[in-house]
Design an enzyme around this catalytic site. Structure first.
Site, PDB file in Angstrom:
ATOM      1  N   LYS A  42       0.844  -1.214   0.000  1.00 39.81           N
ATOM      2  CA  LYS A  42       0.000   0.000   0.000  1.00 39.81           C
ATOM      3  C   LYS A  42       0.875   1.258   0.000  1.00 39.81           C
ATOM      4  O   LYS A  42       2.079   1.181   0.298  1.00 39.81           O
ATOM      5  CB  LYS A  42      -0.906  -0.020   1.226  1.00 39.81           C
ATOM      6  CG  LYS A  42      -0.164   0.036   2.552  1.00 39.81           C
ATOM      7  CD  LYS A  42      -1.084  -0.221   3.727  1.00 39.81           C
ATOM      8  CE  LYS A  42      -0.312  -0.168   5.043  1.00 39.81           C
ATOM      9  NZ  LYS A  42      -1.138  -0.623   6.176  1.00 39.81           N
ATOM     10  N   TYR A 271      15.443  30.666   4.222  1.00 37.28           N
ATOM     11  CA  TYR A 271      14.285  31.416   4.731  1.00 37.28           C
ATOM     12  C   TYR A 271      14.353  31.600   6.251  1.00 37.28           C
ATOM     13  O   TYR A 271      14.834  30.721   6.973  1.00 37.28           O
ATOM     14  CB  TYR A 271      13.005  30.629   4.449  1.00 37.28           C
ATOM     15  CG  TYR A 271      12.588  30.584   2.996  1.00 37.28           C
ATOM     16  CD1 TYR A 271      12.236  31.742   2.317  1.00 37.28           C
ATOM     17  CD2 TYR A 271      12.508  29.365   2.333  1.00 37.28           C
ATOM     18  CE1 TYR A 271      11.827  31.678   0.983  1.00 37.28           C
ATOM     19  CE2 TYR A 271      12.106  29.294   1.015  1.00 37.28           C
ATOM     20  CZ  TYR A 271      11.759  30.448   0.344  1.00 37.28           C
ATOM     21  OH  TYR A 271      11.353  30.389  -0.952  1.00 37.28           O
TER      22      TYR A 271
END
Ligand SMILES: *Cc1c(COP(=O)(O)O)cnc(C)c1O
Length: 389
Positions: A42, A271
């Site tokens: 999955k 940043y």
């Protein structure tokens, strides 16, 4: 988009097929001989690449797969994966015809789900496994609701091929958790016995996932459903491991140096001005970021990366598509050099990275971005096959 010159261009995942095979063999050593492995693929095979992993597993003789969604099952069939494919999650009623069309197996999530299916006009009986809830309270009809369970087994619209439940604390060594797990096993066994005594066929039985396999070894059902350990890593360094296997990580995550520069004392990086150099530093930009699955909360946490056989740290805020590393102590770094973020060594092991990010490897890996190229490396054969989902 598959142009050869774009291979390993920016950021990518390398899948070691031999390690996957090794892990399957290690798991086989501790499960009883006639118990089969259902490979849990999955979430894009826990980020490894659904088709690459399913193909390799098929090659080494795995014929049973578990996925989370209908779409994952259809994708495997459209790419010619044979064998049984169980959908572990819920499928909408109007989509159940696709389960039949693609010869998939649906989980019956509870009594209400079964009753609604009973009223549907399906082209044939729906292949399914019945899920019993033994205490997790996620999916499954409750173990104590025997009358409702019997009605599920009486449902003429269902072709019942299996019955299963799921353990929720098999990875813990806490006394109460072990008692709870043993109680889940007891509830499952009693429930199965009652259903059989009523004359119903439960089909194949399965209960254990990875930690159920290594911590509750004496159990003997038809399948074990293994995910994380098949990929060669623990959920976390703290996970309970009663049995130690010689597992090898299947996945490495890599990117390239794109730019190198020097900064002086008091200059900032990235940043938010969260990193300010206290002395002259040599830094490099690398083409990977949080959109690729490097958790942004690893900014300024001394995340290790490997470059030219040495380790150095990620510095400043991790950006969406790029990040910066401090290469002051490493000589001869060039633009284009490979940087490894997740790999075999302890310093860059998935468990280390996940732990620093405050999560488990299952989450870290399954969130690796769709933008990453996935490449199979057979180390002994040194062949490379193509890019897939
Ligand atoms: C994800 C999942 C598994 C696999 O779990 P691992 O701990 O990764 O082995 C098995 N069964 C169910 C129902 C699952 O949802």
């Amino acid at each position: 988009m598959k142009e050869n010159h774009l291979e390993k261009n920016r950021a990518w995942i390398e899948i070691d097929g031999n390690h996957l095979e090794n892990n399957i063999n290690e798991l086989k050593k501790i499960i009883p001989q006639n118990v089969k492995i259902m490979a849990v693929v999955k979430a894009n095979a826990y980020g490894h690449g659904l088709l690459l992993i399913a193909k390799k597993l098929s090659e080494i003789g795995i014929a049973d797969f578990a996925v989370a969604t209908l779409e994952e099952g259809i994708y495997l069939r459209q790419h010619h994966i044979k064998g049984n494919i169980l959908i572990l999650g819920f499928t909408q009623f109007h989509d159940l015809e696709y389960v039949i069309k693609y010869d998939l197996i649906q989980t019956i999530v509870d009594y209400d789900y079964s009753e609604k299916i009973r009223k549907l006009d399906l082209s044939e009986k729906l292949k399914c496994h019945i899920k019993i809830d033994t205490g997790m309270n996620r999916l499954g009809e409750k173990y104590s609701h025997l009358d409702r369970l019997y009605k599920i087994y009486e449902n003429e619209k269902l072709n019942i091929l299996g019955t299963f439940s799921h353990l929720c604390v098999a990875d813990s060594s806490e006394k109460e958790d072990i008692v709870f797990t043993k109680n889940q096993i007891f509830r499952f066994d009693n429930c199965v016995r009652a259903i059989k005594e009523k004359g119903y066929d439960t089909g194949k039985l399965h209960l254990q996932s990875s930690y159920g396999v290594i911590n509750y070894k004496g159990l003997h059902y038809d399948y074990v459903r293994v995910g994380i350990l098949m990929y060669g890593i623990n959920s976390s360094a703290q996970s309970y491991q009663l049995t130690r296997l010689n597992l090898k990580p299947v996945l490495s995550l890599k990117a390239r140096v794109t730019s190198i520069h020097s900064i002086d004392r008091n200059e900032l990086v990235s940043y938010g001005r969260t990193y300010i150099a206290t002395e002259h530093r040599k830094i490099a930009s690398v083409s990977i970021g949080y959109a690729d699955g490097i958790p942004r909360n690893l900014s300024n946490k001394n995340m290790n990366v490997k470059i030219k056989g040495n380790y150095c740290h990620v510095i400043g805020r991790i950006c969406m598509d790029q990040l910066l590393i401090d290469i002051s102590d490493i000589s001869n770094v060039k633009v284009g050099d490979e940087v490894t973020f997740i790999g075999e060594e302890k310093e860059i092991a998935a468990t280390e990275v996940a732990d620093k990010a405050g999560t488990i490897t299952n989450e870290l890996l399954s969130r690796l971005g769709s933008r990453l190229e996935r490449i199979v490396i057979e180390k002994s054969k040194s062949s490379i096959s193509g890019k897939t989902k």
